[in-house]
Design an enzyme around this catalytic site. Structure first.
Site, PDB file in Angstrom:
ATOM      1  N   GLU A 449      19.891  -4.077  28.454  1.00 53.51           N
ATOM      2  CA  GLU A 449      18.644  -4.765  28.754  1.00 53.51           C
ATOM      3  C   GLU A 449      18.190  -5.681  27.610  1.00 53.51           C
ATOM      4  O   GLU A 449      17.256  -6.437  27.757  1.00 53.51           O
ATOM      5  CB  GLU A 449      17.542  -3.731  29.041  1.00 53.51           C
ATOM      6  CG  GLU A 449      17.829  -2.828  30.233  1.00 53.51           C
ATOM      7  CD  GLU A 449      18.777  -1.673  29.898  1.00 53.51           C
ATOM      8  OE1 GLU A 449      19.160  -0.940  30.822  1.00 53.51           O
ATOM      9  OE2 GLU A 449      19.125  -1.514  28.695  1.00 53.51           O
ATOM     10  N   SER A 450      18.821  -5.629  26.432  1.00 49.83           N
ATOM     11  CA  SER A 450      18.591  -6.518  25.291  1.00 49.83           C
ATOM     12  C   SER A 450      18.937  -5.802  23.989  1.00 49.83           C
ATOM     13  O   SER A 450      20.093  -5.487  23.760  1.00 49.83           O
ATOM     14  CB  SER A 450      17.174  -7.089  25.257  1.00 49.83           C
ATOM     15  OG  SER A 450      17.155  -8.203  24.398  1.00 49.83           O
ATOM     16  N   CYS A 470      14.676  -7.258  28.610  1.00 46.66           N
ATOM     17  CA  CYS A 470      14.484  -8.211  29.707  1.00 46.66           C
ATOM     18  C   CYS A 470      14.279  -7.473  31.018  1.00 46.66           C
ATOM     19  O   CYS A 470      14.277  -8.076  32.084  1.00 46.66           O
ATOM     20  CB  CYS A 470      15.668  -9.170  29.811  1.00 46.66           C
ATOM     21  SG  CYS A 470      17.256  -8.326  29.972  1.00 46.66           S
TER      22      CYS A 470
END
Length: 501
Positions: A449-450, A470
């Site tokens: 997700e980052s 994100c």
């Protein structure tokens, strides 16, 4: 005289810029005699600093508690005060009852001029303020020493604040060197203001400018203060305020009088976060000034921020190229409302990309079936454009007074950061951590997700951490809380940033 004021500021090691000295000198000029205590109240400075300031004035031969003839002449020439109405200045700056009465007495004199304003173009978030509001806004320039011998920019002026400012200026100091510039996208507004300025011999220059274009070099770093009533979207406010920063002189303590619609607490928080990020100090928020004519979208009122610049100003939006994203409410929030004719029950959709974009247009034309001009609202929907949603959520975490030994232990730090990712329900892709000699650790946990990153300063008991995702479903706060507890931080601060919004 400006150089002398700057030198006095340097001699006193005064954190405030020389504008504070200007305020003190104007008080001495118009009030004739000021005690140290009264001058401290008027300038918002501590009494010891005011005492030191008076001594510096005396060294220049200007006087101390009252001005000498030399001081009166110097200040009169600096502010162009020949023919100034000292009594009016004194009453408007010291007597709130007189101020209220003065506004009421002058509304009728300006109403005829203000009645000539073009109809509001709601497509660009125009909403006409009342004459009472215009005068109150103009008086703010007097309160903050931004009226006399200044350059004032009205960035977007369908409210005709420029007219109110010029009107006030002529009443107080008709020979002042103050210049007022209006930049607006609406040529109807520019033409009307130019004609009024010519007819009444007002020091106003009106020029066409689309705020989505870079600010012309002619107007860059030229102004002491800016008035702006921005679009009622966050991105619109950020754009207008960025252009205001570009237009203001680079010294600190310049002012922006910024009107903006009242919003939810969440949106208010986002706005104030943005103001802080740009370097503004919120001097005050006025809730009793802005009233609009028939502006139901605003509840007929808005708030007015008195913003003060610092030495850390950063434009949220660069001035190098055209800005292409939507900024107006109708572009960002596409509203459509179904209205029904009260007489024949015919229904019509009003909103962007429809025959009638506003209810005012529909009422003006009348029902296409029976020409009746009264309608009732049946249904209302709001569709936000995609770029209103953040692409990423970013927490900047600062930890002070941490466990010093832990801050230098690369293995334990890696364990904490990876566990924090699990706490956030993120999926770890890889990680990399490094220990510096003699101390300090840097590391990153890459997640699907980052990422989560960290850098530590054991010698200061400090760690800087980023938690970025994100995916809005990731539990960022659980990760942040876990990290804060594990490092046994005595002091923790967070900065929440929406990325790509």
């Amino acid at each position: 005289m400006q150089k002398q004021l700057q030198q006095i500021t340097a001699n006193m090691l005064l954190e405030e810029h020389y504008h504070t000295l200007e305020k003190a000198l104007l008080a001495l000029y118009f009030h004739k005699n000021c005690t140290t205590k009264s001058l401290a109240n008027m300038t918002d400075l501590p009494i010891p600093i005011v005492s030191a300031m008076k001594k510096e004035f005396a060294k220049q031969g200007w006087g101390k508690h009252s001005l000498t003839k030399k001081g009166q002449l110097a200040i009169s020439q600096y502010f162009q005060l020949s023919g100034a109405n000292a009594k009016l200045y004194f009453q408007l700056t010291t007597d709130n009852s007189f101020r209220t009465e003065w506004i009421a007495q002058n509304i009728s004199g300006l109403s005829t001029i203000y009645d000539a304003r073009p109809t509001a173009d709601v497509a660009i978030d125009q909403a006409k303020c009342t004459v009472d509001t215009a005068l109150k806004r103009a008086l703010l320039a007097l309160d903050y020493t931004m009226l006399l011998n200044k350059r004032i920019l009205c960035l977007g002026d369908d409210d005709f604040i420029s007219i109110a400012l010029a009107f006030l200026l002529k009443k107080i100091a008709p020979h002042s060197a103050t210049k007022i510039v209006v930049l607006d996208i609406d040529r109807r507004v520019l033409s009307t203001i130019s004609n009024i300025a010519k007819d009444y011999e007002l020091p106003i220059k009106a020029d066409y400018y689309n705020v989505q274009e870079p600010l012309p070099k002619t107007y860059a770093h030229q102004f002491d203060c800016v008035y702006t009533d921005t679009p009622y979207t966050l991105i619109g406010a950020q754009l207008f305020l960025s252009r205001a920063i570009n237009a203001l002189k680079p010294e600190a303590m310049r002012h922006v009088f910024f009107s903006y619609a009242k919003r939810s607490y969440q949106k208010q928080w986002e706005l104030q976060q943005s103001l802080q990020a740009m370097g503004f100090v919120i001097n005050s928020i006025k809730y009793d000034i802005n009233t609009y004519e028939g502006a139901q979208i605003l509840g007929a009122t808005s708030q007015l921020f008195v913003l003060q610049t610092t030495e850390h100003m950063i434009s949220h939006i660069p001035n190098q190229r055209k800005f292409t994203r939507p900024i107006y409410t109708g572009e960002v929030e596409r509203k459509s409302v179904v209205y029904q004719c009260i007489r024949c029950k015919h229904s019509l959709i009003v909103g962007a990309k429809n025959q009638y974009t506003t209810i005012t247009q529909l009422q003006s034309s009348g029902c296409p079936s029976c020409k009746n001009k009264k309608f009732s609202q049946i249904k209302r929907t709001v569709q936000k454009t995609q770029d209103q949603h953040a692409l990423g959520h970013h927490i900047l975490l600062e930890l002070h007074d941490c466990d010093v030994a832990l801050l230098n232990d690369v293995q334990k730090i890696k364990t904490i950061m990876c566990q924090a990712a699990h706490k956030a329900k993120a999926t770890i892709v890889t990680e990399n951590f490094h220990h510096f000699s003699p101390y300090g650790v840097s590391g990153v946990v890459i997640i699907q997700e980052s990422h989560l990153t960290i850098h530590t300063w054991p010698e200061y008991g400090y760690a800087a951490i980023d938690v970025f995702t994100c995916n809005s479903k990731i539990a960022l706060q659980e990760a942040v809380q876990y990290i804060t507890e594990q490092f046994n931080a005595g002091n923790a601060t967070q900065h929440y940033v929406y990325r790509g919004k």
